[in-house]
Design a protein around this motif. Structure first.
Motif, PDB file in Angstrom:
ATOM      1  N   GLY A  20       2.889   1.807  -3.612  1.00 33.95           N
ATOM      2  CA  GLY A  20       3.610   1.135  -2.282  1.00 33.95           C
ATOM      3  C   GLY A  20       4.963   1.305  -2.423  1.00 33.95           C
ATOM      4  O   GLY A  20       5.515   1.366  -1.123  1.00 33.95           O
ATOM      5  N   VAL A  21       5.530   1.450  -3.539  1.00 34.76           N
ATOM      6  CA  VAL A  21       7.003   1.928  -3.431  1.00 34.76           C
ATOM      7  C   VAL A  21       7.377   3.138  -2.904  1.00 34.76           C
ATOM      8  O   VAL A  21       8.084   3.402  -2.301  1.00 34.76           O
ATOM      9  N   ALA A  77       8.770   5.939   4.152  1.00 37.84           N
ATOM     10  CA  ALA A  77       8.904   5.227   5.332  1.00 37.84           C
ATOM     11  C   ALA A  77      10.349   4.922   5.795  1.00 37.84           C
ATOM     12  O   ALA A  77      10.811   5.098   7.007  1.00 37.84           O
ATOM     13  N   ALA A  78      11.237   4.513   4.730  1.00 42.05           N
ATOM     14  CA  ALA A  78      12.535   4.477   5.090  1.00 42.05           C
ATOM     15  C   ALA A  78      13.511   5.576   5.043  1.00 42.05           C
ATOM     16  O   ALA A  78      14.631   5.364   5.367  1.00 42.05           O
ATOM     17  N   GLY A  79      12.821   6.670   4.801  1.00 41.34           N
ATOM     18  CA  GLY A  79      13.486   7.791   5.068  1.00 41.34           C
ATOM     19  C   GLY A  79      14.196   8.333   3.629  1.00 41.34           C
ATOM     20  O   GLY A  79      15.141   9.151   3.607  1.00 41.34           O
ATOM     21  N   LEU A  80      14.174   7.660   2.728  1.00 35.76           N
ATOM     22  CA  LEU A  80      14.765   7.693   1.254  1.00 35.76           C
ATOM     23  C   LEU A  80      14.052   8.980   0.441  1.00 35.76           C
ATOM     24  O   LEU A  80      14.482   9.189  -0.638  1.00 35.76           O
ATOM     25  N   ARG A  81      12.764   9.308   0.821  1.00 34.63           N
ATOM     26  CA  ARG A  81      11.943  10.349   0.236  1.00 34.63           C
ATOM     27  C   ARG A  81      11.185  11.056   1.101  1.00 34.63           C
ATOM     28  O   ARG A  81      10.696  10.680   2.043  1.00 34.63           O
ATOM     29  N   SER A  82      11.421  12.250   0.838  1.00 37.04           N
ATOM     30  CA  SER A  82      10.582  13.436   1.992  1.00 37.04           C
ATOM     31  C   SER A  82       9.045  13.329   1.633  1.00 37.04           C
ATOM     32  O   SER A  82       8.909  13.238   0.111  1.00 37.04           O
ATOM     33  N   PRO A  95       7.590   1.688  11.288  1.00 42.60           N
ATOM     34  CA  PRO A  95       7.143   0.562  10.805  1.00 42.60           C
ATOM     35  C   PRO A  95       5.766   0.264  10.242  1.00 42.60           C
ATOM     36  O   PRO A  95       5.775  -0.697   9.135  1.00 42.60           O
ATOM     37  N   ALA A  96       4.893   0.904  10.828  1.00 41.71           N
ATOM     38  CA  ALA A  96       3.443   0.684  10.066  1.00 41.71           C
ATOM     39  C   ALA A  96       3.316   1.232   8.751  1.00 41.71           C
ATOM     40  O   ALA A  96       2.738   0.560   7.775  1.00 41.71           O
ATOM     41  N   GLN A  97       4.178   2.457   8.428  1.00 43.24           N
ATOM     42  CA  GLN A  97       3.995   2.896   7.161  1.00 43.24           C
ATOM     43  C   GLN A  97       4.892   1.892   6.225  1.00 43.24           C
ATOM     44  O   GLN A  97       4.288   1.679   4.997  1.00 43.24           O
ATOM     45  N   LEU A  98       5.735   1.539   6.798  1.00 42.37           N
ATOM     46  CA  LEU A  98       6.482   0.215   5.892  1.00 42.37           C
ATOM     47  C   LEU A  98       5.722  -0.652   5.557  1.00 42.37           C
ATOM     48  O   LEU A  98       5.794  -1.229   4.428  1.00 42.37           O
TER      49      LEU A  98
END
Length: 155
Positions: free
Chosen positions: A51-52, A58-63, A2-5
């Motif tokens: 930011g994106v 953070a959402a796990g969509l990119r390593s 959450p903090a990273q998001l």
């Protein structure tokens, strides 16, 4: 995370606010090659991309990118890292009028990279010069802002 998001979303929001602010700048160029709105737009685009990227990670969509080349395995920072960054800022502030913007900024970049764990000082200095030269040219030629010269003699 959450903090990273939250960090990623904040950067996207700052990007949008900066773009709205830049849209309110006058479009006329005056005595410069580029208008005053160009640089805030460039920063807004950069912040938006970062930011994106952080949000997707953070959402796990990119390593996370593999950063093992020249970077130590431990998380950088600590007192030694802070000292390197502080030394770079101090060197830059003290020497910019004597060695010029480009070399002072390159030293700042090299010290900061060292503080964040890089172990390639010559490469860091070269990257710092490669980053500082276009900034120098954009500000002096593009905006007409007077920065300390490329190299200033010790007169």
């Amino acid at each position: 995370m959450p903090a990273q998001l939250a960090v990623g979303a904040s950067l996207v929001l700052m990007s949008a606010v900066l773009a709205v602010g830049a849209s309110r700048f006058p479009a006329e160029k005056g005595f410069t090659v580029l208008g005053a709105h160009v640089y805030p737009y460039a920063v807004a685009v950069f912040l938006g991309i970062v930011g994106v990227s952080i949000s997707l990670q953070a959402a796990g969509l990119r390593s996370p990118a593999d950063v093992s080349d020249g970077i130590t395995g431990a998380i950088p920072g600590g007192k030694a890292g802070a000292l390197w960054v502080t030394a770079g800022l101090t060197i830059c502030a003290l020497l910019i009028a004597h060695i010029g913007f480009v070399l002072a900024a390159a030293l700042l970049f090299a010290c900061s990279a060292q503080g964040f764990g890089s172990r390639h000082p010559a490469r860091n200095l070269a990257i710092g010069i490669a980053l500082a030269l276009p900034v120098y040219w954009l500000f002096t030629i593009g905006l007409g802002v007077s920065l300390p010269p490329l190299v200033n003699a010790w007169i």
